[in-house]
Design a protein around this motif. Structure first.
Motif, PDB file in Angstrom:
ATOM      1  N   THR A   1       0.838  -1.193   0.000  1.00  0.00           N
ATOM      2  CA  THR A   1       0.000   0.000   0.000  1.00  0.00           C
ATOM      3  C   THR A   1       0.874   1.244   0.000  1.00  0.00           C
ATOM      4  OG1 THR A   1      -0.136   0.019   2.417  1.00  0.00           O
ATOM      5  CG2 THR A   1      -1.886  -1.150   1.220  1.00  0.00           C
ATOM      6  N   ALA A   2       2.193   1.057  -0.056  1.00  0.00           N
ATOM      7  CA  ALA A   2       3.137   2.183  -0.028  1.00  0.00           C
ATOM      8  C   ALA A   2       2.972   3.049  -1.271  1.00  0.00           C
ATOM      9  CB  ALA A   2       4.562   1.661   0.053  1.00  0.00           C
ATOM     10  N   SER A   3       3.089   4.351  -1.078  1.00  0.00           N
ATOM     11  CA  SER A   3       2.971   5.266  -2.208  1.00  0.00           C
ATOM     12  C   SER A   3       4.327   5.668  -2.776  1.00  0.00           C
ATOM     13  CB  SER A   3       2.202   6.516  -1.798  1.00  0.00           C
ATOM     14  OG  SER A   3       2.887   7.179  -0.750  1.00  0.00           O
ATOM     15  N   ASP A   4       5.388   5.488  -1.969  1.00  0.00           N
ATOM     16  CA  ASP A   4       6.728   5.861  -2.432  1.00  0.00           C
ATOM     17  C   ASP A   4       7.771   4.903  -1.868  1.00  0.00           C
ATOM     18  OD1 ASP A   4       7.348   6.710   0.218  1.00  0.00           O
ATOM     19  OD2 ASP A   4       6.629   8.726  -0.218  1.00  0.00           O
ATOM     20  N   LEU A   5       9.010   5.076  -2.294  1.00  0.00           N
ATOM     21  CA  LEU A   5      10.075   4.162  -1.875  1.00  0.00           C
ATOM     22  C   LEU A   5      10.310   4.165  -0.377  1.00  0.00           C
ATOM     23  CD1 LEU A   5      12.808   4.545  -4.632  1.00  0.00           C
ATOM     24  CD2 LEU A   5      11.328   2.597  -4.198  1.00  0.00           C
ATOM     25  N   GLY A   6      10.230   5.321   0.247  1.00  0.00           N
ATOM     26  CA  GLY A   6      10.440   5.398   1.689  1.00  0.00           C
ATOM     27  C   GLY A   6       9.408   4.593   2.455  1.00  0.00           C
ATOM     28  N   ALA A   7       8.148   4.695   2.050  1.00  0.00           N
ATOM     29  CA  ALA A   7       7.078   3.935   2.699  1.00  0.00           C
ATOM     30  C   ALA A   7       7.242   2.443   2.453  1.00  0.00           C
ATOM     31  CB  ALA A   7       5.717   4.421   2.218  1.00  0.00           C
TER      32      ALA A   7
ATOM     33  N   ILE B   1      10.850  -3.149   6.491  1.00  0.00           N
ATOM     34  CA  ILE B   1      11.479  -3.158   7.818  1.00  0.00           C
ATOM     35  C   ILE B   1      10.505  -3.726   8.851  1.00  0.00           C
ATOM     36  CG2 ILE B   1      12.267  -1.647   9.696  1.00  0.00           C
ATOM     37  CD1 ILE B   1      13.488   0.174   7.466  1.00  0.00           C
ATOM     38  N   ALA B   2       9.227  -3.380   8.729  1.00  0.00           N
ATOM     39  CA  ALA B   2       8.211  -3.833   9.681  1.00  0.00           C
ATOM     40  C   ALA B   2       7.993  -5.346   9.642  1.00  0.00           C
ATOM     41  CB  ALA B   2       6.892  -3.110   9.420  1.00  0.00           C
TER      42      ALA B   2
ATOM     43  N   ALA C   1      14.533  -6.043   8.876  1.00  0.00           N
ATOM     44  CA  ALA C   1      14.665  -4.925   9.813  1.00  0.00           C
ATOM     45  C   ALA C   1      16.101  -4.447   9.947  1.00  0.00           C
ATOM     46  CB  ALA C   1      14.105  -5.318  11.179  1.00  0.00           C
ATOM     47  N   SER C   2      17.048  -5.369  10.007  1.00  0.00           N
ATOM     48  CA  SER C   2      18.438  -4.945  10.165  1.00  0.00           C
ATOM     49  C   SER C   2      19.087  -4.581   8.839  1.00  0.00           C
ATOM     50  CB  SER C   2      19.260  -6.022  10.885  1.00  0.00           C
ATOM     51  OG  SER C   2      19.239  -7.226  10.155  1.00  0.00           O
ATOM     52  N   VAL C   3      18.740  -5.265   7.775  1.00  0.00           N
ATOM     53  CA  VAL C   3      19.366  -5.016   6.474  1.00  0.00           C
ATOM     54  C   VAL C   3      18.937  -3.669   5.881  1.00  0.00           C
ATOM     55  CG1 VAL C   3      19.507  -5.834   4.086  1.00  0.00           C
ATOM     56  CG2 VAL C   3      19.628  -7.467   5.961  1.00  0.00           C
ATOM     57  N   LEU C   4      17.663  -3.318   6.038  1.00  0.00           N
ATOM     58  CA  LEU C   4      17.124  -2.086   5.453  1.00  0.00           C
ATOM     59  C   LEU C   4      16.918  -0.986   6.489  1.00  0.00           C
ATOM     60  CD1 LEU C   4      14.478  -3.705   3.074  1.00  0.00           C
ATOM     61  CD2 LEU C   4      16.766  -2.885   2.485  1.00  0.00           C
ATOM     62  N   ALA C   5      17.420  -1.172   7.695  1.00  0.00           N
ATOM     63  CA  ALA C   5      17.202  -0.244   8.807  1.00  0.00           C
ATOM     64  C   ALA C   5      17.556   1.198   8.449  1.00  0.00           C
ATOM     65  CB  ALA C   5      18.021  -0.685  10.015  1.00  0.00           C
ATOM     66  N   ARG C   6      16.805   2.114   9.027  1.00  0.00           N
ATOM     67  CA  ARG C   6      17.124   3.535   8.898  1.00  0.00           C
ATOM     68  C   ARG C   6      18.506   3.747   9.500  1.00  0.00           C
ATOM     69  NH1 ARG C   6      14.069   5.787   5.201  1.00  0.00           N
ATOM     70  NH2 ARG C   6      11.987   4.949   5.310  1.00  0.00           N
TER      71      ARG C   6
ATOM     72  N   GLY D   1      15.608   8.787  -4.863  1.00  0.00           N
ATOM     73  CA  GLY D   1      15.459   8.926  -3.421  1.00  0.00           C
ATOM     74  C   GLY D   1      14.163   8.313  -2.934  1.00  0.00           C
ATOM     75  N   GLU D   2      13.968   8.414  -1.634  1.00  0.00           N
ATOM     76  CA  GLU D   2      12.818   7.788  -0.996  1.00  0.00           C
ATOM     77  C   GLU D   2      11.474   8.382  -1.397  1.00  0.00           C
ATOM     78  OE1 GLU D   2      13.220   7.351   3.185  1.00  0.00           O
ATOM     79  OE2 GLU D   2      14.801   5.868   2.944  1.00  0.00           O
ATOM     80  N   GLY D   3      11.463   9.570  -1.959  1.00  0.00           N
ATOM     81  CA  GLY D   3      10.212  10.198  -2.350  1.00  0.00           C
ATOM     82  C   GLY D   3       9.684   9.763  -3.702  1.00  0.00           C
ATOM     83  N   ALA D   4      10.432   8.920  -4.409  1.00  0.00           N
ATOM     84  CA  ALA D   4       9.991   8.465  -5.733  1.00  0.00           C
ATOM     85  C   ALA D   4       8.690   7.671  -5.602  1.00  0.00           C
ATOM     86  CB  ALA D   4      11.070   7.613  -6.384  1.00  0.00           C
ATOM     87  N   GLU D   5       7.720   8.025  -6.430  1.00  0.00           N
ATOM     88  CA  GLU D   5       6.395   7.415  -6.353  1.00  0.00           C
ATOM     89  C   GLU D   5       6.337   6.053  -7.030  1.00  0.00           C
ATOM     90  OE1 GLU D   5       3.181   9.951  -7.485  1.00  0.00           O
ATOM     91  OE2 GLU D   5       4.136  11.704  -6.561  1.00  0.00           O
ATOM     92  N   LEU D   6       5.704   5.115  -6.330  1.00  0.00           N
ATOM     93  CA  LEU D   6       5.524   3.767  -6.862  1.00  0.00           C
ATOM     94  C   LEU D   6       4.280   3.706  -7.743  1.00  0.00           C
ATOM     95  CD1 LEU D   6       6.192   1.718  -3.612  1.00  0.00           C
ATOM     96  CD2 LEU D   6       7.730   2.011  -5.555  1.00  0.00           C
TER      97      LEU D   6
END
Length: 83
Positions: free
Chosen positions: A25-31, A37-38, A44-49, A63-68
């Motif tokens: 349901t993510a709208s962008d790469l960051g989500a 991670i969840a 969780a450890s490989v993609l951790a912030r 970047g993380e704001g790119a829309e999916l």
């Protein structure tokens, strides 16, 4: 929406897979990164912030704001160093 996620180099090795189809349901790469991670370990450890992870959307670095979009291809990989 359904997307294809690819993992490269040490990210692939840590997760034990090179690719997977993900319903998101993510709208962008960051989500998307947060959704992965969840899932818990090992995501969780490989993609951790705070970890250096590069991302590409449909084979373009971004970047993380790119829309999916439905059917997008997302890639996660460690930074590349050269010498």
């Amino acid at each position: 929406m359904k997307i294809n996620v690819r993992y490269f180099a040490s990210v692939r090795e840590a997760l034990g897979t090179g690719s997977e189809a993900v319903e998101t349901t993510a709208s962008d790469l960051g989500a998307l990164r947060d959704e992965l991670i969840a899932r818990g370990e090992p995501h969780a450890s490989v993609l951790a912030r705070g970890r250096a992870v590069r991302m590409a959307l449909d084979q373009v670095m971004c970047g993380e704001g790119a829309e999916l979009r439905d059917g997008s291809e997302v890639a996660f990989f460690p930074p590349v160093t050269g010498g």
